[in-house]
Structures are given as C-alpha cells and as structure tokens.
Design a protein around this motif. Structure first.
Motif, PDB file in Angstrom:
ATOM      1  N   SER A 180      10.789  49.869  31.465  1.00  0.00           N
ATOM      2  CA  SER A 180      11.088  51.285  31.250  1.00  0.00           C
ATOM      3  C   SER A 180      12.173  51.806  32.179  1.00  0.00           C
ATOM      4  CB  SER A 180       9.800  52.111  31.410  1.00  0.00           C
ATOM      5  OG  SER A 180       8.843  51.744  30.447  1.00  0.00           O
ATOM      6  N   ALA A 181      11.996  51.635  33.489  1.00  0.00           N
ATOM      7  CA  ALA A 181      12.955  52.200  34.449  1.00  0.00           C
ATOM      8  C   ALA A 181      14.320  51.527  34.352  1.00  0.00           C
ATOM      9  CB  ALA A 181      12.395  52.088  35.868  1.00  0.00           C
ATOM     10  N   GLY A 185       6.483  49.299  33.637  1.00  0.00           N
ATOM     11  CA  GLY A 185       7.046  50.588  34.016  1.00  0.00           C
ATOM     12  C   GLY A 185       8.356  50.441  34.777  1.00  0.00           C
ATOM     13  N   ILE A 186       8.376  49.544  35.762  1.00  0.00           N
ATOM     14  CA  ILE A 186       9.573  49.386  36.591  1.00  0.00           C
ATOM     15  C   ILE A 186      10.650  48.583  35.884  1.00  0.00           C
ATOM     16  CG2 ILE A 186      10.453  48.378  38.737  1.00  0.00           C
ATOM     17  CD1 ILE A 186       7.757  49.011  40.026  1.00  0.00           C
ATOM     18  N   ALA A 194       7.350  54.404  36.008  1.00  0.00           N
ATOM     19  CA  ALA A 194       8.806  54.238  35.945  1.00  0.00           C
ATOM     20  C   ALA A 194       9.527  55.458  36.510  1.00  0.00           C
ATOM     21  CB  ALA A 194       9.240  53.988  34.500  1.00  0.00           C
TER      22      ALA A 194
END
Length: 327
Positions: free
Chosen positions: A251-252, A247-248, A70
């Motif tokens: 989270s991001a 992650g992308i 992320a």
C-alpha cells in the motif's frame, strides 16, 4: 518527465484545476521502467498476503488496518523529511475521491464478488483494466495517444493472463454473472483512477499516497468496528505480519510508485504493470504458499511480456526499428 497534464492556472500550492489536458511523456529511461517493475512487485504481493491475512481477519477490518498502517508509516517518513500534509479542503477532496475509486469501492466489490467467483476467474476479469483504460482514453479523455499498438499490447497481456491461469478457468464464466459484472465494474473504476490520478501530479507522490490511505482507512474504521468487532478477533501471527507487510510494502510504497509512474510514463503504460503482476504474483504464491506452478506459465509469460513491451515501447522506437528493417 511529462509535460504538465493539468489545465493552466493550477495554484502554486499544488491544488489542481478540474480538467485534464493532453499528457505527452518525454524521453523515458531505464529508471522509469525500473519504477514500473517495482510497482508490479509491490502490488503482486497483495495476492498471497491477502490470502494469509483473510485467514483470520475479516475483509473490512483487514483493508482498514493495512491502510492505516500504510498511512502511519508514510506520515512518519514525511515528518522526517519535513514535508507537511496539505490542510485545504480542495486537496482532501482530491485525495478522498482518488482513494474511493482506486481502492475503497473496487476492493470491497471484488472482495464480495470473490465469495461467488473463483480466484482464477477473478484474476482474468481484473486484468481487463488496461483495456478499459485504453477505451476511456481513446473515446473520452484523449489525454495521451491511444495507439493501436497499445491496444494490441493490452489484448496480448490479457491472453497471457488467461494462459497462466489456465483455459479451464474460462469454462466457469457466466455462472455468477452478477458477481462477474461487479468485478468488471471494479476494474473500470481502477482504470478511471489511473486517469484521475493525473490531477494529483503537482503533489509529492508520498503526500498523495499518505493522504489517500489515511482517508480510506479512517472511512472504513467505523464500519469495521460495527460489523467485525475487531477486539473480539484472534488473528494469527502470520495474519498480523501479512497486514503490516502489505500495509508498508504493497500500500505505502505501491501507491507512491503508482503516482510516480503516472507522472513519468502516463496512464496507459502505467497500467501495463497489471500484467507484470500476474507472473510475479504466481511466483510469490508458489514460494510463500507452496502452490503448484501452472503448466502454461511459459506461454503466459511470453504473451505477457509481449503485451507489456507493446504497451511500453515508445512509438518512435517502433518506427525507427521498422525503417531499419526495411533497409
């Protein structure tokens, strides 16, 4: 947009003063609530994606990997936008503390607790975050109005969560009291993080998310290397995809939307997305994992939506509705 929630005297570079003053949200539009729904969608995906990832990746390695994925994604986007990450120590202290109480510690605690507490009980316990946020705001910080209507909304949302998970889940409470208390302490940490996050409102939300995730992933990386020996692991393709997507997406984008919502809607309304995550997460579990649809889903959705409405509808709108109904 909100009035500045920080004490006067914050530096122009965005380093915030240590205190939090009253937060008074201004007029809210449909875009603000669309951000709240988008945040709920991002974070609700953590339930099925985590289950897929942990099938072949240990918890610490999984959390570290998704955080670093992320952070790398956001750093690339910031580079394209021509925005630099702050290098001053004060900014990184804020990023580090926020990530510690909003992610690193509570996620590790809940991951450990789930070894002893059923998933259904964990969801119910974790859904107490809006109630703790209300109590902290009402009794301690008083940085925004903590109305009775918001408390009612928090309780309704919790009742809807219990209905969706099933009343049978309540019968298991008390068997693993230490682990259950640990989950509650983690939710208190989440509640504190939504309030502390107001100190970061002078920064671009993407900068805050990138800095926080980079710190969190880097701190856990040595632990993962020592405890899990990730080079010896054989993760499945599904687990790797879940790590990258989480992650992308979760989270991001999730953290970026979280800080945007804090600035636009305040802490109590932002916490309402915690209840929206439950029905969305259940739907994703049904689609991605083939799980069965809970029998009490409709009742739970009604209670959840009533709770979210009570926590998000401005008090002025409620007063106007009451005045019209009396005519």
């Amino acid at each position: 947009m909100t009035r500045n929630v920080l004490k006067q005297g914050a530096k122009a570079s965005g380093v915030t003063a240590p205190g939090i003053t009253a937060s008074v949200p201004g007029a809210r539009g449909w875009r603000d609530y669309a951000l709240l729904l988008a945040l709920a969608c991002c974070w609700s995906s953590t339930y099925p994606l985590t289950k897929i990832g942990l099938g072949s990746i240990p918890p610490v390695t999984f959390i570290s990997a998704r955080s670093l994925v992320a952070a790398l994604f956001l750093l690339v986007v910031l580079w394209i936008r021509g925005i630099r990450i702050p290098t001053d120590i004060k900014a990184w202290k804020l990023f580090a503390f926020q990530q510690t109480i909003n992610s690193t510690i509570p996620f590790l605690v809940i991951t450990w607790a789930q070894l002893y507490v059923p998933a259904s009980n964990t969801v119910v316990l974790a859904s107490t975050t809006p109630i703790f946020a209300f109590l902290i705001t009402w009794a301690i910080t008083r940085h925004e109005p903590a109305s009775l209507l918001k408390l009612v909304g928090a309780i309704l949302g919790l009742a809807g969560t219990v209905a969706i998970i099933g009343l049978d889940a309540l019968s298991g409470f008390g068997k693993e009291i230490v682990a259950e208390i640990a989950i509650l302490l983690a939710t208190v940490s989440f509640a504190c993080a939504t309030i502390f996050g107001l100190r970061l409102s002078d920064y671009d939300p993407m900068v805050v998310a990138a800095g926080s995730l980079l710190f969190g992933g880097t701190v856990l990386l040595p632990v993962a290397l020592i405890a899990d020996h990730p080079w010896t692991l054989h993760p499945t393709p599904q687990a790797l995809v879940a790590t990258v997507v989480m992650g992308i997406f979760s989270s991001a984008f999730g953290l970026m939307l979280f800080y945007m919502c804090l600035t636009r809607l305040g802490t109590l309304t932002t916490n309402a997305q915690g209840y929206l995550r439950i029905p969305i997460g259940v739907a994703l579990s049904v689609i991605l994992l083939g799980e069965s649809v809970p029998s009490n889903l409709v009742l739970g959705l009604v209670l959840v939506m009533a709770g979210v409405a009570a926590m998000t509808v401005p008090a002025e709108a409620v007063k106007r509705w009451l005045r019209r109904s009396r005519r």
